[in-house]
Design a protein around this motif. Structure first.
Motif, PDB file in Angstrom:
ATOM      1  N   SER A  15       0.842  -1.192   0.000  1.00 38.38           N
ATOM      2  CA  SER A  15       0.000   0.000   0.000  1.00 38.38           C
ATOM      3  C   SER A  15       0.882   1.248   0.000  1.00 38.38           C
ATOM      4  O   SER A  15       1.964   1.258   0.599  1.00 38.38           O
ATOM      5  CB  SER A  15      -0.941  -0.004   1.200  1.00 38.38           C
ATOM      6  OG  SER A  15      -0.218   0.130   2.377  1.00 38.38           O
ATOM      7  N   SER A 105      -9.984   2.992   5.229  1.00 41.53           N
ATOM      8  CA  SER A 105      -8.638   2.385   5.230  1.00 41.53           C
ATOM      9  C   SER A 105      -8.487   1.382   6.370  1.00 41.53           C
ATOM     10  O   SER A 105      -7.837   0.353   6.220  1.00 41.53           O
ATOM     11  CB  SER A 105      -7.563   3.464   5.385  1.00 41.53           C
ATOM     12  OG  SER A 105      -7.584   4.320   4.282  1.00 41.53           O
ATOM     13  N   ASN A 106      -9.080   1.712   7.508  1.00 39.50           N
ATOM     14  CA  ASN A 106      -8.962   0.820   8.666  1.00 39.50           C
ATOM     15  C   ASN A 106      -9.805  -0.445   8.549  1.00 39.50           C
ATOM     16  O   ASN A 106      -9.537  -1.431   9.220  1.00 39.50           O
ATOM     17  CB  ASN A 106      -9.344   1.564   9.949  1.00 39.50           C
ATOM     18  CG  ASN A 106      -8.259   2.530  10.362  1.00 39.50           C
ATOM     19  OD1 ASN A 106      -7.077   2.296  10.086  1.00 39.50           O
ATOM     20  ND2 ASN A 106      -8.629   3.624  10.990  1.00 39.50           N
ATOM     21  N   SER A 109      -9.067  -4.061   5.019  1.00 47.04           N
ATOM     22  CA  SER A 109      -8.380  -5.358   5.053  1.00 47.04           C
ATOM     23  C   SER A 109      -9.322  -6.495   5.441  1.00 47.04           C
ATOM     24  O   SER A 109      -9.236  -7.593   4.887  1.00 47.04           O
ATOM     25  CB  SER A 109      -7.207  -5.334   6.034  1.00 47.04           C
ATOM     26  OG  SER A 109      -6.250  -4.426   5.583  1.00 47.04           O
ATOM     27  N   ASN A 185      -0.941   2.371  10.237  1.00 48.70           N
ATOM     28  CA  ASN A 185      -1.917   1.800   9.296  1.00 48.70           C
ATOM     29  C   ASN A 185      -1.211   1.112   8.121  1.00 48.70           C
ATOM     30  O   ASN A 185      -1.594   0.013   7.704  1.00 48.70           O
ATOM     31  CB  ASN A 185      -2.860   2.905   8.798  1.00 48.70           C
ATOM     32  CG  ASN A 185      -3.860   2.403   7.769  1.00 48.70           C
ATOM     33  OD1 ASN A 185      -3.616   2.491   6.571  1.00 48.70           O
ATOM     34  ND2 ASN A 185      -4.968   1.833   8.214  1.00 48.70           N
ATOM     35  N   LYS A 188       0.320  -2.159   9.425  1.00 49.23           N
ATOM     36  CA  LYS A 188      -0.731  -3.126   9.726  1.00 49.23           C
ATOM     37  C   LYS A 188      -1.296  -3.722   8.440  1.00 49.23           C
ATOM     38  O   LYS A 188      -1.514  -4.925   8.324  1.00 49.23           O
ATOM     39  CB  LYS A 188      -1.839  -2.445  10.541  1.00 49.23           C
ATOM     40  CG  LYS A 188      -2.653  -3.414  11.353  1.00 49.23           C
ATOM     41  CD  LYS A 188      -3.409  -2.740  12.454  1.00 49.23           C
ATOM     42  CE  LYS A 188      -4.833  -2.483  12.014  1.00 49.23           C
ATOM     43  NZ  LYS A 188      -5.557  -1.578  12.890  1.00 49.23           N
ATOM     44  N   ARG A 189      -1.520  -2.849   7.461  1.00 45.12           N
ATOM     45  CA  ARG A 189      -2.077  -3.350   6.201  1.00 45.12           C
ATOM     46  C   ARG A 189      -1.081  -4.247   5.457  1.00 45.12           C
ATOM     47  O   ARG A 189      -1.468  -5.241   4.864  1.00 45.12           O
ATOM     48  CB  ARG A 189      -2.538  -2.189   5.323  1.00 45.12           C
ATOM     49  CG  ARG A 189      -3.902  -1.703   5.777  1.00 45.12           C
ATOM     50  CD  ARG A 189      -4.645  -1.031   4.666  1.00 45.12           C
ATOM     51  NE  ARG A 189      -4.066   0.282   4.392  1.00 45.12           N
ATOM     52  CZ  ARG A 189      -4.104   0.865   3.207  1.00 45.12           C
ATOM     53  NH1 ARG A 189      -4.638   0.248   2.186  1.00 45.12           N
ATOM     54  NH2 ARG A 189      -3.599   2.058   3.047  1.00 45.12           N
ATOM     55  N   ASP A 193      -2.214  -7.807   4.426  1.00 46.97           N
ATOM     56  CA  ASP A 193      -2.192  -8.122   2.988  1.00 46.97           C
ATOM     57  C   ASP A 193      -1.316  -9.358   2.697  1.00 46.97           C
ATOM     58  O   ASP A 193      -1.643 -10.173   1.853  1.00 46.97           O
ATOM     59  CB  ASP A 193      -1.652  -6.937   2.168  1.00 46.97           C
ATOM     60  CG  ASP A 193      -2.646  -5.775   2.060  1.00 46.97           C
ATOM     61  OD1 ASP A 193      -3.819  -5.944   2.461  1.00 46.97           O
ATOM     62  OD2 ASP A 193      -2.247  -4.696   1.583  1.00 46.97           O
TER      63      ASP A 193
END
Ligand code: DC
Length: 233
Positions: A15, A105-106, A109, A185, A188-189, A193
């Motif tokens: 991302s 965004s949060n 996922s 973020n 975390k993503r 992912d």
């Protein structure tokens, strides 16, 4: 490359690694269609949020309900000449700004990992690429959506560089967030992912890696165009 010979260009990566900027530039240069597959997952996520199907604190999605509503979700793109950009529409409503907000965004996922969501998106994406002449960016474009794409690129940049880019972008759009929040973020993503069961983010065997931490947009475009030239001749 002759202009008649249209190809598919798949751009995957982490991302905020700058996929969409470069994908748009290539599409413009070649006169190809550009599709932001992430925007499609964001639009489904927005739909789920609007219908109270996501409990972000418990990482929970009301799967059964979302599945039953899946056919009600219509996503497409339209070009806005005033803003000179392509915008995402959810059920005929312009949601381009909405889908970039932190709330989406949060939650994206946990929605984009659902198999039935992915199946529907992949089907739409494959239809969009039927005529070729398309640049699509995402996470699984070279691995799942277009495994036969003529050109596959896997982009990366270190997390701090990516968070900084996203921070600037959001600030320009007057979104109130801190750099730390974004870095968190992004990390975390990345993790979600890479580790999800359905179509995790991974480099296709035949994809070429591009780490653009220290590259300008112009350099990246040149790099990709010469790769296309090399491959297609
Ligand atoms: O590219 P983006 O950050 O706007 O994508 C939003 C989210 O959608 C991202 O966290 C992962 C997911 N995504 C995906 O699962 N598959 C894709 N082809 C594109 C995005």
């Amino acid at each position: 490359m002759t202009s008649k010979q249209k190809i598919i260009i798949a751009i995957d990566g982490y991302s905020s690694s700058g996929k969409s900027t470069i994908a748009k530039a290539i599409a413009k240069h070649l006169g190809y269609k550009y599709i932001d597959s992430g925007a499609m997952y964001r639009a489904v996520t927005l739909y789920a949020l609007q219908n109270n199907l996501v409990d972000i604190h418990h990482h929970h999605v009301n799967e059964e309900k979302l599945k039953s509503l899946l056919d009600e979700i219509n996503i497409n793109f339209r070009f806005n000449p005033e803003k000179n950009r392509q915008e995402t529409y959810l059920n005929q409503e312009n949601v381009e700004d909405e889908i970039r907000k932190m709330e989406v965004s949060n939650a994206v996922s946990i929605v984009s990992k659902l198999k039935f969501v992915r199946e529907k998106m992949v089907r739409i994406q494959q239809k969009m690429g039927k005529e070729k002449g398309i640049v699509m960016d995402g996470r699984d474009i070279g691995t799942v959506v277009f495994p036969d794409a003529e050109i596959k690129i896997f982009m990366n940049a270190n997390a701090e560089v990516r968070a900084e880019r996203r921070y600037k972008e959001l600030k320009e759009n007057n979104v109130d967030v801190s750099y730390e929040e974004i870095l968190e973020n992004v990390k975390k993503r990345d993790h979600l992912d890479e580790t999800r069961k359905e179509s995790p983010l991974k480099k296709a065997k035949d994809a070429i890696e591009l780490n653009n931490s220290n590259m300008t947009e112009k350099e990246q475009l040149q790099w990709i165009l010469s790769l296309i030239h090399e491959r297609m001749n």
